[in-house]
Design a protein around this motif. Structure first.
Motif, PDB file in Angstrom:
ATOM      1  N   GLN A 767      43.925 -14.759  21.106  1.00 19.36           N
ATOM      2  CA  GLN A 767      45.235 -15.395  21.212  1.00 19.36           C
ATOM      3  C   GLN A 767      45.028 -16.905  21.172  1.00 19.36           C
ATOM      4  OE1 GLN A 767      48.431 -14.081  21.964  1.00 19.36           O
ATOM      5  NE2 GLN A 767      47.926 -11.906  22.117  1.00 19.36           N
ATOM      6  N   LEU A 786      43.942 -22.780  32.492  1.00 21.45           N
ATOM      7  CA  LEU A 786      44.056 -21.616  31.610  1.00 21.45           C
ATOM      8  C   LEU A 786      43.056 -20.531  31.990  1.00 21.45           C
ATOM      9  CD1 LEU A 786      44.460 -23.368  28.124  1.00 21.45           C
ATOM     10  CD2 LEU A 786      46.214 -22.092  29.349  1.00 21.45           C
ATOM     11  N   ARG A 787      41.823 -20.946  32.309  1.00 22.03           N
ATOM     12  CA  ARG A 787      40.780 -19.985  32.650  1.00 22.03           C
ATOM     13  C   ARG A 787      41.162 -19.213  33.910  1.00 22.03           C
ATOM     14  NH1 ARG A 787      35.633 -19.820  30.909  1.00 22.03           N
ATOM     15  NH2 ARG A 787      35.788 -21.938  30.051  1.00 22.03           N
ATOM     16  N   ALA A 790      44.273 -16.842  33.225  1.00 22.15           N
ATOM     17  CA  ALA A 790      44.045 -15.691  32.344  1.00 22.15           C
ATOM     18  C   ALA A 790      43.392 -14.528  33.074  1.00 22.15           C
ATOM     19  CB  ALA A 790      43.195 -16.124  31.163  1.00 22.15           C
ATOM     20  N   LEU A 794      39.800 -12.563  30.466  1.00 27.39           N
ATOM     21  CA  LEU A 794      39.394 -13.645  29.575  1.00 27.39           C
ATOM     22  C   LEU A 794      37.874 -13.621  29.395  1.00 27.39           C
ATOM     23  CD1 LEU A 794      40.290 -16.176  27.965  1.00 27.39           C
ATOM     24  CD2 LEU A 794      39.761 -17.519  30.018  1.00 27.39           C
ATOM     25  N   ILE A 797      36.941 -19.215  26.254  1.00 26.67           N
ATOM     26  CA  ILE A 797      38.009 -20.129  25.861  1.00 26.67           C
ATOM     27  C   ILE A 797      37.370 -21.304  25.148  1.00 26.67           C
ATOM     28  CG2 ILE A 797      37.959 -21.227  28.143  1.00 26.67           C
ATOM     29  CD1 ILE A 797      40.927 -21.860  27.779  1.00 26.67           C
ATOM     30  N   LEU A 820      41.714 -18.278  22.866  1.00 19.67           N
ATOM     31  CA  LEU A 820      41.408 -17.437  24.023  1.00 19.67           C
ATOM     32  C   LEU A 820      40.980 -16.056  23.530  1.00 19.67           C
ATOM     33  CD1 LEU A 820      43.649 -19.627  24.937  1.00 19.67           C
ATOM     34  CD2 LEU A 820      43.958 -18.148  26.914  1.00 19.67           C
ATOM     35  N   PHE A 822      40.157 -12.226  24.711  1.00 16.49           N
ATOM     36  CA  PHE A 822      40.325 -11.260  25.798  1.00 16.49           C
ATOM     37  C   PHE A 822      39.606  -9.973  25.431  1.00 16.49           C
ATOM     38  CE2 PHE A 822      44.069 -14.026  25.872  1.00 16.49           C
ATOM     39  CZ  PHE A 822      44.096 -14.412  27.203  1.00 16.49           C
ATOM     40  N   ALA A 837      48.359 -11.812  29.743  1.00 19.58           N
ATOM     41  CA  ALA A 837      47.303 -12.691  30.278  1.00 19.58           C
ATOM     42  C   ALA A 837      47.468 -14.101  29.736  1.00 19.58           C
ATOM     43  CB  ALA A 837      45.940 -12.128  29.914  1.00 19.58           C
ATOM     44  N   ARG A 838      47.848 -14.196  28.458  1.00 17.63           N
ATOM     45  CA  ARG A 838      48.053 -15.518  27.846  1.00 17.63           C
ATOM     46  C   ARG A 838      49.216 -16.233  28.505  1.00 17.63           C
ATOM     47  NH1 ARG A 838      51.702 -17.040  23.950  1.00 17.63           N
ATOM     48  NH2 ARG A 838      51.127 -18.799  22.577  1.00 17.63           N
ATOM     49  N   THR A 840      50.445 -15.813  31.489  1.00 19.34           N
ATOM     50  CA  THR A 840      50.088 -16.205  32.866  1.00 19.34           C
ATOM     51  C   THR A 840      49.235 -17.466  32.856  1.00 19.34           C
ATOM     52  OG1 THR A 840      50.105 -13.872  33.504  1.00 19.34           O
ATOM     53  CG2 THR A 840      49.022 -15.409  34.992  1.00 19.34           C
ATOM     54  N   ALA A 841      48.321 -17.534  31.902  1.00 19.35           N
ATOM     55  CA  ALA A 841      47.476 -18.720  31.786  1.00 19.35           C
ATOM     56  C   ALA A 841      48.308 -19.952  31.453  1.00 19.35           C
ATOM     57  CB  ALA A 841      46.399 -18.497  30.720  1.00 19.35           C
TER      58      ALA A 841
END
Length: 855
Positions: A767, A786-787, A790, A794, A797, A820, A822, A837-838, A840-841
């Motif tokens: 992503q 972001l880390r 995710a 993840l 990145i 990113l 995953f 997940a993206r 949320t990050a």
């Protein structure tokens, strides 16, 4: 030490066919470092003759004084007629004897002489100076004026000894005896197996009560002082040609007869001497330590403030000389041109001073002399009386003086040094069986007296046997001219070197099994290989700095890096402290290489830095005959400064070269940060990177490098582009970058246990996300958010694009695009899982940094 072969032959009957190269090879085999052999007069070709000036005509109308001379050269020109020569020198007159080079000759440097028209006259040759003949400095800076008794027409090449070979020997600190013709002659005699005519074997009168009064107040600093007096020296006496030429060949400048004789004897016998004008010495000559703050004007015209440890020569007024270093101006021998103050009576000093005291005085006053060089390395104390006698004999012979009957000799009683050595000790050291006979013979050749239990010696063994009963031990009395022979290993070395180092067998050492590099050593090697693989070149620099470098690097006044460990005896006064950072040395290497035309540079270094401890301790002297106890070693470590190991890189110019494959790329701050990450990966440590500001780095392009220790974040280094002000001050290329971090701290938190890569059978879901943030927000903070947002899905990145456009994004905004990846270990991720997940990050990044999705 320069040794003319002609002078050496006076004391050793070397084969007539032996050249300087042959002697060089022999002496090198015996352990002396003969660096070069200089061939004096190798390209000199005559006719070069003695002439007498008959007439001098001053030529007018030229910018400088020019003289047209006629010179009588006898039959050397084939006609006997006067030779017409144009000359610009002014230090000769009608009737003087000079050196004339005639047409057809060749001077040193390939300068051919022919008749030529100059200044309106035809010059048939040239009147020569010492420089033109390659003789060295004779102090006149003009034409050579020979003694009046010199025969006209005589061959000047032979007269001036212009053809010779000179050995240039690099004498090591332990071989002071070889700072003399006598010492080198002894080594040559041993090497060739020939007898030595020792110039120190003279008939010397014993001391009596009529000598010049001398008072030695410090027998530890001066254990021997000989004084002799010569009166009635002729003020017209000059140093003969042979004496001047020998001094020139060994690298000394002739000054006046009395001074030249003392210098000559010093070079001949190795014993420094000093001549005082007796009429200028007031009262008793004394030897003592200086009073703190006393002053003396030395022969070089410099007034020097004395230290309480300085050993001085005195008279009733105070100091008249720095003992073993340089005399004082108050009692200086007059130059031969100063006829008004000509010296007629002299007192000769031949003394033996403490090596350490003279060395410290010479360094303290930055005053190295031929005398101090010899005393520092060890002078033969038994040669003082012979050297004084030799000086007296020469002054009487050459200056018409009279030697007074008085002889002063002040001696502190000392016993000769004896060393006990097993007869087979050299065999054990060298791994070669020499045998007792060879050991005794070689030690006797050096000058040792050797005694031992020879009754038990098995003569039938042919010199290679052993004692048949009792302890096979030799008692060796060391000669006075070898103060460096103090223990059995020194004696073993003498045997080995004289038998030939080249005869030692090549035996590889056998290391014990089961010992290899420590974990720390392996880490340091891995880091070096990794940086080399990344294109960096290792540079090893001296660990010394001057404190002005901290101002050049822009460090704050209270920066801990300014606290340095100062050296008691620095190699250079400009760098008297130990480094607290690797950057000064690396940046100097960068500047040096850039100045020599290498503009694309990437250098690295790993090494110790030094920080003083808060509590200063004095290290104890540890025993050397056994392993120190653990408590002793711990106390020693506690007295030493902290010495963490750092790693640093510097880079300038192109990081990637341009070519047919496309444009190149200059190195920038990101490369410095990546070098830190490379080091961290090798250490198995997680390195934090965030915006920072420190010392020499550009405040907007500097990253702090951090690790987490016991739950707390700790800054261990910095990386980025250097400040323009620092670049200008240090003369570095524009946009130079650097990185430095504490390698020990990184090692402490790291885990270099090899980790096998995890290989998943499930596909990856990729992503991409582009976030718009304020321009001042560090990309590392966005990446961290972001880390964390995710979560565990993840895998990686990567920042792949940075975009700035005021029209599209707004003023002071930038776009950061991340890829990113995953992946789950137990299933194939659905699009919804990856997208969740993206999102949320992105949400967490927006909450922490104000980031919004672009577009």
């Amino acid at each position: 030490m320069r040794v003319p072969l002609s002078w050496l032959r006076e004391y050793v009957d070397l084969p007539a066919t032996e050249t300087g190269r042959d002697v060089q090879a022999k002496l090198i085999s015996a352990g002396l470092e003969v660096e070069t052999v200089e061939h004096l007069g190798a390209d000199l070709k005559g006719p070069l003759v003695v002439g007498q000036v008959l007439t001098i005509e001053e030529l007018e109308g030229f910018k400088k004084p020019i003289r047209f001379c006629t010179v009588d050269v006898g039959r050397a020109n084939g006609t006997g007629e006067p030779q017409e020569i144009v000359c610009g020198a002014r230090n000769f007159a009608v009737g003087d004897k000079v050196v004339v080079v005639l047409p057809g000759a060749t001077l040193p440097g390939g300068f051919s002489i022919s008749a030529r028209k100059t200044y309106g006259k035809v010059s048939h040759g040239m009147i020569c100076s010492s420089d033109e003949l390659g003789m060295g400095d004779d102090g006149t800076h003009g034409i050579i004026v020979l003694p009046p008794e010199t025969e006209v027409g005589k061959d000047a090449i032979e007269l001036l000894e212009l053809v010779d070979e000179v050995l240039d020997i690099a004498v090591t600190a332990n071989r002071g005896d070889c700072l003399s013709i006598r010492g080198v002659a002894r080594e040559a005699a041993i090497a060739y197996g020939l007898p030595l005519r020792d110039p120190a074997l003279l008939d010397v009168p014993g001391p009596n009560a009529f000598g010049y009064p001398v008072q030695v107040s410090d027998p530890a600093g001066c254990d021997r002082f000989t004084a002799r007096t010569v009166t009635g020296l002729s003020p017209e006496a000059r140093s003969p040609i042979w004496l001047k030429r020998r001094l020139q060949k060994v690298g000394m400048r002739p000054i006046s007869l009395a001074v030249d004789v003392t210098n000559y004897v010093m070079m001949e016998l190795g014993q420094p001497l000093h001549a005082y004008d007796r009429n200028l010495v007031q009262g008793t000559i004394g030897v003592r330590r200086a009073a703190e703050g006393e002053k003396i004007v030395t022969l070089d015209g410099v007034e020097r403030k004395l230290h309480a440890e300085d050993l001085v020569i005195t008279d009733d007024r105070g100091p008249i000389g720095l003992a073993g270093v340089m005399g004082g101006a108050d009692t200086e021998i007059a130059d031969h041109d100063d006829t008004e103050n000509a010296t007629s009576d002299v007192v000769i000093e031949a003394a033996h001073f403490d090596q350490v005291s003279i060395a410290r005085t010479a360094r303290r006053h930055k005053l190295s002399s031929e005398a101090s060089r010899r005393f520092e390395r060890g002078v033969d104390p038994q040669a003082a009386a012979a050297a004084a006698q030799r000086t007296v004999d020469l002054l009487v012979l050459l200056a018409g003086g009279t030697a007074e009957a008085g002889v002063t000799e002040v001696i502190a009683p000392t016993a000769p040094r004896t060393v006990r050595i097993a007869a087979d000790h050299p065999d054990k050291v060298a791994g070669v069986r020499y045998g007792r006979e060879t050991v005794v013979r070689r030690l006797q050749e050096v000058g040792c007296d050797v005694y031992g239990n020879t009754a038990a010696w098995n003569a039938s063994s042919g010199g290679g046997g052993r004692a048949t009963g009792g302890q096979d031990e030799l008692i060796v009395t060391v000669p006075s001219w070898r103060p460096d022979l103090t223990d059995p290993n020194d004696l073993a070395e003498e045997v080995i070197r004289l038998e030939g180092y080249e005869n030692l067998p090549s035996t590889l050492p056998k290391p014990p099994a089961g010992r290899g590099l420590t974990a720390r050593q392996r880490l340091h090697r891995r880091i070096g290989r990794a940086l080399a693989g990344a294109g960096y070149v290792e540079a090893l620099n001296y660990p010394f700095v001057g404190e002005q470098v901290f101002d050049q690097l822009g460090l704050e006044a209270d920066d801990p890096a300014r606290r340095v460990v100062r050296l008691v005896n620095p190699l250079s006064d400009e760098e008297p402290a130990l480094r607290t950072s690797l950057l000064p040395g690396l940046l100097a290497a960068l500047r040096r290489n850039d100045g020599r035309g290498s503009h694309d540079l990437a250098l690295f270094e790993t090494g110790l830095v030094f920080h003083p401890r808060d509590e200063q301790r004095i290290a104890a002297n540890l025993p050397v005959d056994r392993r120190p106890a653990e408590a002793d070693l711990a106390a020693l470590d506690a007295a030493l400064p902290d010495q963490p190991r750092h790693v640093a890189v510097v880079l300038a110019g192109a990081r990637e070269q341009a070519g047919w494959w496309g444009k190149g790329r200059p190195g920038d701050w990101a490369d410095a940060v990546e070098a830190a990450r490379t080091v961290a990966r090798e250490a198995g440590a997680e390195l934090g990177v965030r915006k920072g500001q420190y010392g020499p780095w550009h405040p907007g392009r500097c990253a702090e490098l951090t690790v987490t220790v016991d739950g707390a974040e700790r800054v261990i280094g910095h990386a980025g582009e250097l400040h323009p002000r620092v670049l200008k001050t240090l003369g570095l290329p524009a946009r130079s970058c650097a990185m430095e971090l504490d390698l020990d701290a990184l090692e402490q938190v790291g885990d270099d246990t090899p980790q096998a890569p995890g290989i998943s059978t499930f596909p990856v879901a990729t992503q991409d996300v582009a976030l718009v943030v304020d321009a001042f927000v560090p990309a590392a903070e966005v990446e961290a958010a972001l880390r964390e947002g995710a979560g565990t899905l993840l895998e990686s990145i990567r920042l792949f694009d940075v975009y700035e456009n005021a029209e599209q994004l707004g003023e002071g905004r930038k776009s950061l695009a991340y890829a990113l990846r995953f992946r789950a270990n137990d299933r194939t991720l659905t699009v919804d899982e990856a997208s969740a997940a993206r999102e949320t990050a992105v949400a967490l990044a927006g909450e922490r940094t104000g980031a919004v999705l672009r577009g």
